[in-house]
Design a protein around this motif. Sequence first.
Motif, PDB file in Angstrom:
ATOM      1  N   CYS A  23       0.989   7.221   1.623  1.00  0.00           N
ATOM      2  CA  CYS A  23       2.059   7.791   2.443  1.00  0.00           C
ATOM      3  C   CYS A  23       1.622   7.718   3.897  1.00  0.00           C
ATOM      4  N   SER A  24       2.507   7.202   4.726  1.00  0.00           N
ATOM      5  CA  SER A  24       2.197   7.094   6.148  1.00  0.00           C
ATOM      6  C   SER A  24       3.430   7.445   6.961  1.00  0.00           C
ATOM      7  N   GLN A  25       3.240   8.221   8.036  1.00  0.00           N
ATOM      8  CA  GLN A  25       4.360   8.558   8.932  1.00  0.00           C
ATOM      9  C   GLN A  25       4.009   8.162  10.357  1.00  0.00           C
ATOM     10  N   ASN A  26       5.035   7.753  11.109  1.00  0.00           N
ATOM     11  CA  ASN A  26       4.829   7.272  12.472  1.00  0.00           C
ATOM     12  C   ASN A  26       5.438   8.201  13.514  1.00  0.00           C
ATOM     13  N   MET A  27       5.598   9.484  13.156  1.00  0.00           N
ATOM     14  CA  MET A  27       6.267  10.434  14.038  1.00  0.00           C
ATOM     15  C   MET A  27       5.312  11.448  14.643  1.00  0.00           C
ATOM     16  N   ASN A  28       4.022  11.255  14.432  1.00  0.00           N
ATOM     17  CA  ASN A  28       3.012  12.183  14.943  1.00  0.00           C
ATOM     18  C   ASN A  28       3.207  13.600  14.387  1.00  0.00           C
ATOM     19  N   HIS A  29       3.711  13.661  13.154  1.00  0.00           N
ATOM     20  CA  HIS A  29       3.924  14.958  12.517  1.00  0.00           C
ATOM     21  C   HIS A  29       2.607  15.570  12.083  1.00  0.00           C
ATOM     22  N   GLU A  30       2.508  16.878  12.257  1.00  0.00           N
ATOM     23  CA  GLU A  30       1.300  17.584  11.818  1.00  0.00           C
ATOM     24  C   GLU A  30       1.331  17.871  10.322  1.00  0.00           C
ATOM     25  N   TYR A  31       2.502  18.199   9.831  1.00  0.00           N
ATOM     26  CA  TYR A  31       2.630  18.714   8.470  1.00  0.00           C
ATOM     27  C   TYR A  31       3.086  17.613   7.534  1.00  0.00           C
ATOM     28  N   MET A  32       2.359  17.457   6.408  1.00  0.00           N
ATOM     29  CA  MET A  32       2.739  16.491   5.393  1.00  0.00           C
ATOM     30  C   MET A  32       2.620  17.133   4.021  1.00  0.00           C
ATOM     31  N   SER A  33       3.414  16.634   3.093  1.00  0.00           N
ATOM     32  CA  SER A  33       3.466  17.279   1.786  1.00  0.00           C
ATOM     33  C   SER A  33       3.846  16.262   0.723  1.00  0.00           C
ATOM     34  N   SER A  94       6.829  16.884   8.536  1.00  0.00           N
ATOM     35  CA  SER A  94       7.585  17.593   9.567  1.00  0.00           C
ATOM     36  C   SER A  94       6.683  17.809  10.770  1.00  0.00           C
ATOM     37  N   LEU A  95       7.318  18.062  11.898  1.00  0.00           N
ATOM     38  CA  LEU A  95       6.557  18.187  13.140  1.00  0.00           C
ATOM     39  C   LEU A  95       5.532  19.313  13.039  1.00  0.00           C
ATOM     40  N   VAL A  96       5.985  20.428  12.483  1.00  0.00           N
ATOM     41  CA  VAL A  96       5.101  21.583  12.346  1.00  0.00           C
ATOM     42  C   VAL A  96       5.270  22.180  10.969  1.00  0.00           C
ATOM     43  N   GLN A  97       4.331  23.014  10.576  1.00  0.00           N
ATOM     44  CA  GLN A  97       4.483  23.766   9.346  1.00  0.00           C
ATOM     45  C   GLN A  97       5.690  24.676   9.485  1.00  0.00           C
ATOM     46  N   TYR A 104      12.347  18.529   6.761  1.00  0.00           N
ATOM     47  CA  TYR A 104      11.361  17.513   6.426  1.00  0.00           C
ATOM     48  C   TYR A 104      12.004  16.134   6.441  1.00  0.00           C
ATOM     49  N   THR A 105      11.222  15.122   6.790  1.00  0.00           N
ATOM     50  CA  THR A 105      11.622  13.728   6.618  1.00  0.00           C
ATOM     51  C   THR A 105      10.927  13.217   5.374  1.00  0.00           C
ATOM     52  N   PHE A 106      11.711  12.637   4.484  1.00  0.00           N
ATOM     53  CA  PHE A 106      11.173  12.185   3.199  1.00  0.00           C
ATOM     54  C   PHE A 106      10.951  10.683   3.174  1.00  0.00           C
ATOM     55  N   GLY A 107       9.927  10.271   2.442  1.00  0.00           N
ATOM     56  CA  GLY A 107       9.748   8.868   2.127  1.00  0.00           C
ATOM     57  C   GLY A 107      10.751   8.429   1.076  1.00  0.00           C
ATOM     58  N   SER A 108      10.741   7.149   0.749  1.00  0.00           N
ATOM     59  CA  SER A 108      11.728   6.572  -0.175  1.00  0.00           C
ATOM     60  C   SER A 108      11.441   6.884  -1.630  1.00  0.00           C
ATOM     61  N   GLY A 109      10.268   7.404  -1.915  1.00  0.00           N
ATOM     62  CA  GLY A 109       9.954   7.796  -3.280  1.00  0.00           C
ATOM     63  C   GLY A 109       9.137   6.759  -4.025  1.00  0.00           C
ATOM     64  N   THR A 110       8.363   7.249  -4.980  1.00  0.00           N
ATOM     65  CA  THR A 110       7.583   6.397  -5.882  1.00  0.00           C
ATOM     66  C   THR A 110       7.882   6.831  -7.308  1.00  0.00           C
ATOM     67  N   ARG A 111       8.430   5.907  -8.080  1.00  0.00           N
ATOM     68  CA  ARG A 111       8.707   6.231  -9.486  1.00  0.00           C
ATOM     69  C   ARG A 111       7.505   5.781 -10.297  1.00  0.00           C
ATOM     70  N   LEU A 112       6.800   6.776 -10.842  1.00  0.00           N
ATOM     71  CA  LEU A 112       5.576   6.519 -11.601  1.00  0.00           C
ATOM     72  C   LEU A 112       5.819   6.729 -13.080  1.00  0.00           C
ATOM     73  N   THR A 113       5.394   5.767 -13.880  1.00  0.00           N
ATOM     74  CA  THR A 113       5.434   5.883 -15.336  1.00  0.00           C
ATOM     75  C   THR A 113       4.025   5.716 -15.860  1.00  0.00           C
ATOM     76  N   VAL A 114       3.568   6.696 -16.629  1.00  0.00           N
ATOM     77  CA  VAL A 114       2.234   6.635 -17.238  1.00  0.00           C
ATOM     78  C   VAL A 114       2.418   6.491 -18.751  1.00  0.00           C
ATOM     79  N   VAL A 115       1.896   5.424 -19.307  1.00  0.00           N
ATOM     80  CA  VAL A 115       2.074   5.171 -20.751  1.00  0.00           C
ATOM     81  C   VAL A 115       0.756   5.331 -21.512  1.00  0.00           C
TER      82      VAL A 115
END
Lengths: 115, 114
Positions: A23-33, A94-97, A104-115
Amino acid sequence: EAQVTQNPRYLITVTGKKLTVTCSQNMNHEYMSWYRQDPGLGLRQIYYSMNVEVTDKGDVPEGYKVSRKEKRNFPLILESPSPNQTSLYFCASSLVQGAGKNGYTFGSGTRLTVV
Amino acid sequence: QKEVEQNSGPLSVPEGAIASLNCTYSDRGSQSFFWYRQYSGKSPELIMSIYSNGDKEDGRFTAQLNKASQYVSLLIRDSQPSDSATYLCAVIGGTTDSWGKLQFGAGTQVVVTP
């Protein structure tokens, strides 16, 4: 363009094989989740980070690790994935907590399947 | 009890009508409230934020907040087929444990029928 970039978008793996979702953001946000989303359960927080080298557990941290060595990056690590970690994962920032007025700005998502 | 509760739906709304979505939350100290829209398989996108009691309007969307009743709602006027999505209510808690944590409801699915 301001954005949160997640990779990969789709991943099928086998039980026990370590994997990392970036996960990478280019907005200089402090808070990530990181969140996982499962039908009927909504978005549940896995881990969050208030700044570089500061991380804390969310509601469902078991089986996951994170690190925040740089402000822009917040990878999610599954050391030994299990089928119950099959889910749709979102990284958010997000910019701050506390999200502030822009939420929040969200990424496009990762669909994970564990078999 | 879930911290943020929404009716799962689906909420069927005729095109051009008003869609009314409700959300209740358990943390009385919560201060910030958000509505996100999520299309199937896509990421949530913020459509409204509200912090004070009363109404807040933005285009066809109106958010309503009543902290005494721990209730936040979203109205969508002149509903369009493109409004068909799942709407997520999100709340930032006010307790020491929940401060800064954005808690989501499970979402209400809205289906706008032509």
